[in-house]
Write a protein that holds these residues in place. Sequence first.
Motif, PDB file in Angstrom:
ATOM      1  N   ASP A   1       0.933  -1.200   0.035  1.00 49.32           N
ATOM      2  CA  ASP A   1      -0.177   0.000   0.116  1.00 49.32           C
ATOM      3  C   ASP A   1       0.608   1.412   0.094  1.00 49.32           C
ATOM      4  O   ASP A   1       2.382   1.158  -0.036  1.00 49.32           O
ATOM      5  CB  ASP A   1      -1.032  -0.009   1.355  1.00 49.32           C
ATOM      6  CG  ASP A   1      -0.336  -0.239   2.572  1.00 49.32           C
ATOM      7  OD1 ASP A   1       0.859   0.025   2.646  1.00 49.32           O
ATOM      8  OD2 ASP A   1      -0.810  -0.740   3.544  1.00 49.32           O
TER       9      ASP A   1
ATOM     10  N   THR B   1      -6.152   1.529  -1.111  1.00 51.50           N
ATOM     11  CA  THR B   1      -6.774   2.659  -0.197  1.00 51.50           C
ATOM     12  C   THR B   1      -7.699   3.686  -0.515  1.00 51.50           C
ATOM     13  O   THR B   1      -8.904   4.048  -0.297  1.00 51.50           O
ATOM     14  CB  THR B   1      -5.802   3.091   0.834  1.00 51.50           C
ATOM     15  OG1 THR B   1      -4.905   3.857   0.325  1.00 51.50           O
ATOM     16  CG2 THR B   1      -5.264   1.978   1.664  1.00 51.50           C
ATOM     17  N   HIS B   2      -7.349   4.560  -1.805  1.00 54.99           N
ATOM     18  CA  HIS B   2      -8.015   5.824  -2.319  1.00 54.99           C
ATOM     19  C   HIS B   2      -8.815   5.463  -3.436  1.00 54.99           C
ATOM     20  O   HIS B   2      -9.834   6.238  -3.539  1.00 54.99           O
ATOM     21  CB  HIS B   2      -6.826   6.791  -2.949  1.00 54.99           C
ATOM     22  CG  HIS B   2      -6.322   6.501  -4.070  1.00 54.99           C
ATOM     23  ND1 HIS B   2      -6.839   6.184  -5.355  1.00 54.99           N
ATOM     24  CD2 HIS B   2      -4.774   6.403  -4.272  1.00 54.99           C
ATOM     25  CE1 HIS B   2      -6.155   6.122  -6.238  1.00 54.99           C
ATOM     26  NE2 HIS B   2      -4.981   6.201  -5.732  1.00 54.99           N
ATOM     27  N   SER B   3      -9.015   4.247  -3.698  1.00 57.80           N
ATOM     28  CA  SER B   3     -10.127   4.018  -4.928  1.00 57.80           C
ATOM     29  C   SER B   3     -10.798   2.704  -4.451  1.00 57.80           C
ATOM     30  O   SER B   3     -11.628   2.223  -5.532  1.00 57.80           O
ATOM     31  CB  SER B   3      -9.259   3.861  -6.305  1.00 57.80           C
ATOM     32  OG  SER B   3      -8.877   5.021  -6.463  1.00 57.80           O
TER      33      SER B   3
ATOM     34  N   GLY C   1      -1.369   2.836  -4.780  1.00 56.90           N
ATOM     35  CA  GLY C   1      -2.296   3.686  -4.039  1.00 56.90           C
ATOM     36  C   GLY C   1      -3.708   3.396  -3.998  1.00 56.90           C
ATOM     37  O   GLY C   1      -4.400   3.688  -3.220  1.00 56.90           O
TER      38      GLY C   1
ATOM     39  N   ARG D   1      -5.538   5.846   8.563  1.00 55.19           N
ATOM     40  CA  ARG D   1      -4.716   5.114   8.090  1.00 55.19           C
ATOM     41  C   ARG D   1      -4.275   3.656   8.724  1.00 55.19           C
ATOM     42  O   ARG D   1      -3.919   2.914   7.977  1.00 55.19           O
ATOM     43  CB  ARG D   1      -3.068   5.937   7.968  1.00 55.19           C
ATOM     44  CG  ARG D   1      -1.902   5.215   7.369  1.00 55.19           C
ATOM     45  CD  ARG D   1      -0.770   6.091   7.191  1.00 55.19           C
ATOM     46  NE  ARG D   1      -1.295   6.993   6.281  1.00 55.19           N
ATOM     47  CZ  ARG D   1      -0.223   8.114   6.266  1.00 55.19           C
ATOM     48  NH1 ARG D   1       0.741   8.487   6.817  1.00 55.19           N
ATOM     49  NH2 ARG D   1      -0.659   9.240   5.316  1.00 55.19           N
TER      50      ARG D   1
ATOM     51  N   GLU E   1      -7.088   1.382   7.689  1.00 59.71           N
ATOM     52  CA  GLU E   1      -6.836   1.171   6.142  1.00 59.71           C
ATOM     53  C   GLU E   1      -5.605   0.261   5.773  1.00 59.71           C
ATOM     54  O   GLU E   1      -5.925  -0.812   5.044  1.00 59.71           O
ATOM     55  CB  GLU E   1      -7.060   2.311   5.174  1.00 59.71           C
ATOM     56  CG  GLU E   1      -8.252   2.964   5.419  1.00 59.71           C
ATOM     57  CD  GLU E   1      -8.036   4.281   4.296  1.00 59.71           C
ATOM     58  OE1 GLU E   1      -9.358   4.719   4.014  1.00 59.71           O
ATOM     59  OE2 GLU E   1      -7.127   4.902   4.087  1.00 59.71           O
TER      60      GLU E   1
ATOM     61  N   LYS F   1      -1.587   6.998   0.754  1.00 63.04           N
ATOM     62  CA  LYS F   1      -2.751   7.643   0.096  1.00 63.04           C
ATOM     63  C   LYS F   1      -3.850   7.219   0.687  1.00 63.04           C
ATOM     64  O   LYS F   1      -4.682   6.397   0.276  1.00 63.04           O
ATOM     65  CB  LYS F   1      -2.510   7.432  -1.386  1.00 63.04           C
ATOM     66  CG  LYS F   1      -1.642   7.990  -2.012  1.00 63.04           C
ATOM     67  CD  LYS F   1      -1.526   7.774  -3.493  1.00 63.04           C
ATOM     68  CE  LYS F   1      -0.134   8.369  -4.286  1.00 63.04           C
ATOM     69  NZ  LYS F   1      -0.290   7.923  -5.859  1.00 63.04           N
ATOM     70  N   THR F   2      -3.966   7.535   2.144  1.00 62.93           N
ATOM     71  CA  THR F   2      -5.147   7.161   2.937  1.00 62.93           C
ATOM     72  C   THR F   2      -5.947   8.181   3.381  1.00 62.93           C
ATOM     73  O   THR F   2      -5.436   9.520   3.461  1.00 62.93           O
ATOM     74  CB  THR F   2      -4.262   6.382   4.299  1.00 62.93           C
ATOM     75  OG1 THR F   2      -3.603   7.119   4.843  1.00 62.93           O
ATOM     76  CG2 THR F   2      -3.994   5.093   3.480  1.00 62.93           C
ATOM     77  N   LEU F   3      -7.143   8.147   3.758  1.00 63.02           N
ATOM     78  CA  LEU F   3      -8.026   9.231   4.464  1.00 63.02           C
ATOM     79  C   LEU F   3      -7.353   9.503   5.631  1.00 63.02           C
ATOM     80  O   LEU F   3      -6.988   8.793   6.765  1.00 63.02           O
ATOM     81  CB  LEU F   3      -9.441   8.640   4.649  1.00 63.02           C
ATOM     82  CG  LEU F   3     -10.287   8.236   3.601  1.00 63.02           C
ATOM     83  CD1 LEU F   3     -11.479   7.261   3.848  1.00 63.02           C
ATOM     84  CD2 LEU F   3     -10.598   9.474   2.867  1.00 63.02           C
TER      85      LEU F   3
END
Length: 307
Positions: A148, A291-293, A288, A157, A160, A151-153
């Motif tokens: 990973d 976690t971001h998509s 990325g 982190r 995720e 690029k996490t909320l």
Amino acid sequence: MTLSRKARFLTVTVPFNDIQKNAAGILIKLALEEDLQQTGDLTCQALITQTDQAEIQIVARQHGILAGSPITSLIFSELDPSVDCTHHLSDGDTLEPGSIVTTCAGPLASILIGERTVLNFLTHLCGVASLTARYVKAVAGTSATILDTRKTLPGWRVLEKYAVAAGGGTNHRMGLYDGVLIKDNHLAGWASRTSQPTIAAAIQQTRESVDGQKPIEVEVDTLDQLADALQAKPEIVLLDNMSPEIMIQAIELRNVNSPATLLEASGGITLESIQSVAETGVERISVGALTHSAISLDLGFDWKRRT
């Protein structure tokens, strides 16, 4: 410092440990506060009595991987400890449509109040784990490990990255504090005030700064930059947005100049392209999108009994 071919900055453990529990606890308090404020649930206050009881099952509506199951108990412990949660599956288990994840029994009002918060956590984390599992499956049989990114909320982190681990992925560094990654902007800022602006020199300066206690990773986007970096024998080199054809040349260059250095592919890698990337022979692929998509996995509260 020597790293194995499966080297990683940090591995989050499955099942939950105190790190994940603490992170979840903070987010749970925020989630319940934004839902209830000082007033509480107006709908339950109008229609549900204190004596109403219920039993529900959290059920999967689609195929996927379970992640975050213990959060259900943590939410109801915060909201109403009299709600009893029985977990039927463990994080990392495969979900099929109809799989029963957890049974919750207790005051109906508390179950209704907690329903959306529980599902918000679980559907997102299961989505991350399920997408990760698809990437891991796509590189099966190659030497590549799926990692990973950061690029996490914000605030999410730990959870995720936990979900990535539940899906069979590997965690990269948790944050800026626990691993070195020299990127192009670091090099640009550093080069403006040094008389020897080579990547190898930047690696050596960084190695001295951390006193050899952390692996050094550096980002490159050309073979010339890779050749420069390999002079300092970094533990890891990130190959940014390189085509599979260029990656094969990068591996040949690494094998000649610094065989112990791990190569990590990154940048715009999708499920459609990842197999061709893995087949080049890189040891690491960071994505990325894990976690971001990730799209939330469909889970629901199924009504069981009201007395």
